[in-house]
Each structure stands twice: as C-alpha cells, then as structure tokens.
Design an enzyme around this catalytic site. Structure first.
Site, short mmCIF file in Angstrom:
data_model
loop_
_atom_site.label_atom_id
_atom_site.label_comp_id
_atom_site.label_asym_id
_atom_site.label_seq_id
_atom_site.Cartn_x
_atom_site.Cartn_y
_atom_site.Cartn_z
N TRP A 10 0.82 -1.22 0.00
CA TRP A 10 0.00 0.00 0.00
C TRP A 10 0.85 1.27 0.00
O TRP A 10 0.32 2.37 -0.14
CB TRP A 10 -0.91 0.03 1.23
CG TRP A 10 -1.96 -1.03 1.27
CD1 TRP A 10 -2.15 -2.07 0.40
CD2 TRP A 10 -3.00 -1.16 2.26
NE1 TRP A 10 -3.22 -2.83 0.78
CE2 TRP A 10 -3.77 -2.30 1.92
CE3 TRP A 10 -3.34 -0.44 3.40
CZ2 TRP A 10 -4.87 -2.72 2.68
CZ3 TRP A 10 -4.44 -0.85 4.16
CH2 TRP A 10 -5.18 -1.98 3.79
N LYS A 11 2.14 1.12 0.24
CA LYS A 11 3.04 2.29 0.41
C LYS A 11 2.43 3.24 1.44
O LYS A 11 1.78 2.78 2.38
CB LYS A 11 3.27 2.98 -0.94
CG LYS A 11 3.69 2.00 -2.03
CD LYS A 11 4.29 2.68 -3.20
CE LYS A 11 4.46 1.69 -4.32
NZ LYS A 11 5.41 2.11 -5.31
N GLU A 169 11.97 -6.31 -8.96
CA GLU A 169 11.23 -5.10 -9.30
C GLU A 169 12.16 -4.13 -10.02
O GLU A 169 12.93 -3.40 -9.36
CB GLU A 169 10.70 -4.43 -8.03
CG GLU A 169 9.78 -5.28 -7.21
CD GLU A 169 8.88 -4.43 -6.34
OE1 GLU A 169 7.68 -4.40 -6.60
OE2 GLU A 169 9.40 -3.76 -5.43
N GLY A 231 1.94 -2.59 -6.29
CA GLY A 231 1.84 -1.34 -5.55
C GLY A 231 0.50 -0.69 -5.79
O GLY A 231 -0.52 -1.08 -5.22
N GLY A 232 0.47 0.30 -6.68
CA GLY A 232 -0.72 1.12 -6.91
C GLY A 232 -2.00 0.31 -7.09
O GLY A 232 -3.04 0.64 -6.49
C1 PEP Z 1 5.84 -1.59 -5.57
O1 PEP Z 1 5.58 -0.68 -4.81
O2 PEP Z 1 6.54 -2.52 -5.16
C2 PEP Z 1 5.33 -1.57 -6.94
C3 PEP Z 1 5.66 -2.55 -7.74
O3 PEP Z 1 4.53 -0.51 -7.29
P1 PEP Z 1 3.62 -0.39 -8.63
O4 PEP Z 1 2.87 -1.68 -8.77
O5 PEP Z 1 2.74 0.78 -8.36
O6 PEP Z 1 4.54 -0.17 -9.76
#
Ligand code: PEP
Length: 250
Positions: A10-11, A169, A231-232
C-alpha cells in the site's frame, strides 16, 4: 511445486476508513484457493488490518510491514523491531524496496541485516531487488541484481535466503506504468533462480512493477514468475482481486 503469491504494497496510502472498507471488500472477494495473498499496509494500520482479518482465517491473507529495523531493540527513535511485528501478528516484511534503497540510502549490507533480523523474529522477509533505468541501459541489470542477492547469501548462506521470498522489481517500472515485458522479467527471474542454487526449486520469485489485471496473466505464465508484488493496483480491491485470480494455475 511453488504456490503463487500475490502481495499488495500500500506504500504511504490509507486511513482507518480505507482499511475498514478495503478489508471488507477483500474478504468477500478472495477465497484463498490456489494463491497465497499478502498485504503490506503502513505501520500505523497493521494492527487494525490484522484484527479486521482475524474473524475470517479461511481467506488466508497474510499481513506484513513495509520496512523493519536491522537492530533488535534499543535507542533507535522512530524505528520498529522485527520482534514487535511478530508480536502483533505480522507474518512478513518487505526488505530493500527500491524506495527504501533510493530515498533512504539503504545499502545492500543494511538490507541483508534486515533480512537476517526478520528471519530471527520468525517473519518471512521479501527481498526486493532490481536495477534502475540507467543500470539497464548500461547493460548491468544482471550484475546489479546478483550483487543485491549476494549480500544476503554472504551474510546468511543460500538456505537462509531461501526461507524468504524474492521480488524482482525493475526500478524503472515501479509506479511508472512501464512494465518489463514477460520475456525481460523471465530472463532476470531465471538468473535469480540459478543464483539461489538448490533453494531455487522452492523459493518464490515475484515480479513487481506496474502489475495490473491487464498484464498480470502474461507475466504470471512465465515459468520462473511465481506471482507479483503490486503497488498502486493493490489499493483497488477489484483490481487486486483480479490480479490474485490471474495467479491461480489452471
Ligand atoms: C511496488 O511498490 O513494489 C510496486 C511494484 O509498485 P507499482 O505496482 O505501483 O509499480
């Protein structure tokens, strides 16, 4: 056979209201069959999330923190110890997310220490690795990822690294809407699995970087991609559930 895992980071998003609504929605939508699910809310909401999930263990949603101190306890203002996370019912923790590495200067050595501290407290660490755009363009992707993994192997050995989860990532794909192609991701995942040695048979390697329901299936179909770190898209219960379903093997 590695069971797929989809993890939602969720950051720094959420509120008490969001937790109530989002967990209710996830509990209704996720059956827990064929895929492990984990969510990583901000520290302040961990307890609320864990309590909200307690009445429905069959959904089997694990809860984790986004960061942890590498110290066990003591005079470290503002830090949270791995034992405290275990104490409140967390099962997992992210270590070395690229935002921690780039914005807060976490080195490979620091990340390895966090990985070790998490294991000692009985948590499953998710080691995040990945190259920046400049590193990819310079042709150093494999070297960078290998060094990030090697820091943990040097400290703890292969078998302890294999007790965690790896998340590849690419930094340039996080929060940008740019995703590595399934083939690009697969190449790096295969290299990571090779570096894991025997542990590679059982250790789950997730892909992260702008994963959405629309691109998840092609990524998860790759032989060395065992799910995603999202993430998002994890902030939207429908979208996150759809991604989780794509990870279920037919
Ligand atoms: C993350 O925060 O690890 C990520 C992969 O973000 P997003 O999916 O938004 O790129």
């Amino acid at each position: 056979m590695r069971k797929p895992l989809v993890a939602g980071n969720w950051k720094m998003h959420g509120s008490r209201r969001f937790v109530t609504d989002h967990i209710k929605a996830l509990k209704h939508r996720l059956s827990g069959d064929g895929v492990d699910v984990a969510i990583f809310p901000p520290f302040i909401y961990l307890d609320q999330v864990i309590r909200s999930l307690a009445d429905k263990p069959d959904t089997a949603i694990a809860v984790g923190a986004q960061n942890v101190s590498h110290e066990r306890e003591g005079a470290f203002t503002g830090e949270v110890a791995a034992a405290m996370l275990s104490d409140i019912g967390c099962r997992m923790v992210l270590v070395g997310h690229s935002e921690r590495r780039t914005l807060y200067g976490e080195s490979n050595g620091m990340v390895a220490s966090k990985f070790a501290t998490a294991l000692t407290a009985g948590l499953t660490p998710v080691l995040c690795v990945g190259e920046t755009l400049a590193e990819r363009e310079a042709g150093s992707t494999f070297k960078v990822v290998e060094a990030q993994m090697a820091a943990v192997i040097d400290l703890l050995g292969h078998s302890r690294l294999g007790q965690g989860v790896i998340a590849y990532e690419p930094v340039w794909a996080i929060g940008t809407g740019m995703t590595a192609t399934p083939e690009m991701a697969q190449d790096v995942h295969a290299a990571i699995r090779q570096q894991l040695g025997e542990e590679g048979e059982t250790t789950r390697i997730l892909y992260g970087g702008s994963v959405k329901a629309a691109n998840a299936e092609a990524l998860f179909n790759q032989p060395d991609i065992d799910g995603g770190l999202v993430g998002g898209a994890s902030l939207d219960a429908d979208e996150f559930t759809a991604i989780c379903r794509k990870a279920v093997q037919p």
